[in-house]
Enzyme design. Structure first.
Site, PDB file in Angstrom:
ATOM      1  N   SER A 169      68.632 -17.875  10.979  1.00 55.11           N
ATOM      2  CA  SER A 169      67.330 -17.339  11.371  1.00 55.11           C
ATOM      3  C   SER A 169      67.460 -15.928  11.934  1.00 55.11           C
ATOM      4  O   SER A 169      67.951 -15.033  11.264  1.00 55.11           O
ATOM      5  CB  SER A 169      66.648 -18.298  12.353  1.00 55.11           C
TER       6      SER A 169
ATOM      7  N   LYS B 270      40.186 -13.540  20.812  1.00 57.25           N
ATOM      8  CA  LYS B 270      40.933 -13.342  22.052  1.00 57.25           C
ATOM      9  C   LYS B 270      41.670 -14.607  22.484  1.00 57.25           C
ATOM     10  O   LYS B 270      42.830 -14.552  22.863  1.00 57.25           O
ATOM     11  CB  LYS B 270      39.977 -12.865  23.153  1.00 57.25           C
TER      12      LYS B 270
END
Length: 365
Positions: free
Chosen positions: A164, A213
């Site tokens: 990764s 948001k």
């Protein structure tokens, strides 16, 4: 290979939940990490929420014992700087790096930059054993490695895990080596999580402005819109990851996505066949080869087709090297079309012109 996982599991509960660079902030961010290590991290955080918190500073002051695990600066062996790091990779020094044995990307960057500036250093080996880490800081560190490799030969090496985010960083070196047939490589993918604890959200109300948001707020179950928003972010980061590996390994993004990515983990020779790794070698043999002929590692390895063949960006192929019984295969020079493809990919990723990309990659213009 188990040392990195062991360090993650052993992490005690921590304080400072409001610190955006602490454990809580990192948990909520996207990760380029193996699923097993990510699940370990989630379990650590869950225990952290349930248990009394450790006041790290008070403990160290009272006992005189530091919980920090200091990392040794790079060592120079016959002109070869060996920079070793392991465990989870976090963007900067924080409680995770202090107590869980994680590695700060900021620390690695400092080591690389110091080795580049060190007149005694002729080449660099990054010795990595890591299941990955936070997306934050990893692409920036990979770029630092990539830039450093144009100044001095840089090779990535692993004798355990190069997975990764760790592979994201390692692939930016001129070449990637592993110690043997059981080293785990790849796991190119992105993971993010959303947690909702009804007990913790009781009595709390959020007042927000802006549609996105708090679309995936932890104070409520994840909505379909919130899931789609998070998926878009993960997809974008995955594309950035795949494009970076394609650039560093000299293939098209389509090839990288089809043959090297999708979160697959490759072992030993599988990683060589897939193009993620160039060679198998003992670390001592690699150090000896770089010490005796650093110029042989000064150009970037490239691959073609579905198999790594040790291709480099440009220059005359060096003679075959043999060190302590380990062979280093002479590289192939990229064709003009392959150089052009690599420059186009680099120009798109960094928003620069083709000519500038060709010069940055060290190709003739």
């Amino acid at each position: 290979m188990q040392s990195s996982t062991r360090k993650s599991i052993a992490c005690p509960t921590l304080s400072n939940d409001d610190n955006p660079t602490g454990l809580a902030g990192l948990i909520r961010a996207p990760w380029a990490i193996t699923i097993e290590s990510f699940e370990n991290l989630i379990s650590i955080y869950a225990a952290h929420l349930r248990s009394p918190k450790v006041d790290i500073e008070a403990f160290e002051k009272r006992t005189g014992f530091s919980l920090a695990t200091p990392r040794a600066d790079y060592q120079v062996d016959r002109g070869v700087a060996v920079i070793s790091f392991d465990g989870l990779i976090a963007p900067k020094a924080n409680l995770l790096t202090r107590v869980c044995g994680a590695t700060s990307a900021q620390w690695v960057a400092g080591q690389v930059n110091a080795a580049i500036a060190d007149p005694l250093v002729k080449s660099i080996i990054l010795v990595i054993d890591s299941p990955g880490g936070s997306v934050s800081g990893s692409p920036e560190l990979a770029q630092i490695v990539f830039d450093a490799a144009r100044k001095k030969p840089v090779v990535a090496y692993s004798d355990g895990m190069l997975l990764s985010a760790a592979y994201w960083i390692g692939s930016a070196a001129n070449a990637v080596y592993i110690s043997g047939p059981t080293v785990h490589v790849g796991s190119i993918g992105i993971v993010a999580t959303h947690s909702h604890d009804p007990a913790s959200s009781l009595g709390q109300t959020e007042i927000v402005a802006g549609r996105y948001k708090r679309i995936a707020t932890s104070l409520a179950p994840l909505s379909a819109a919130g899931a789609a928003y998070m998926q878009d972010q993960v997809n974008y980061l995955y594309e950035v990851f795949v494009n970076a590996v394609a650039l560093y390994r000299g293939v098209t993004p389509e090839h990288a996505a089809a043959h090297m990515a999708e979160g697959r983990m490759f072992i030993g020779k599988q990683a060589i066949d897939a193009g993620l790794v160039d060679e198998i070698s003992p670390l001592g043999a690699l150090v000896s080869a770089m010490a005796s002929n650093p110029g042989a590692f000064a150009k970037r390895r490239r691959i073609t087709g579905h198999r790594a063949i040790g291709a480099r960006a440009q220059g005359t192929a060096p003679k075959q090297l043999t060190s302590q019984g380990s062979q280093f295969i002479a590289p192939r020079v990229l064709t003009a079309n392959e150089q052009a493809d690599a420059a186009v990919a680099y120009s798109k990723q960094h928003g620069i012109g083709i000519v500038q990309a060709l010069k940055t990659l060290g190709f003739a213009t």
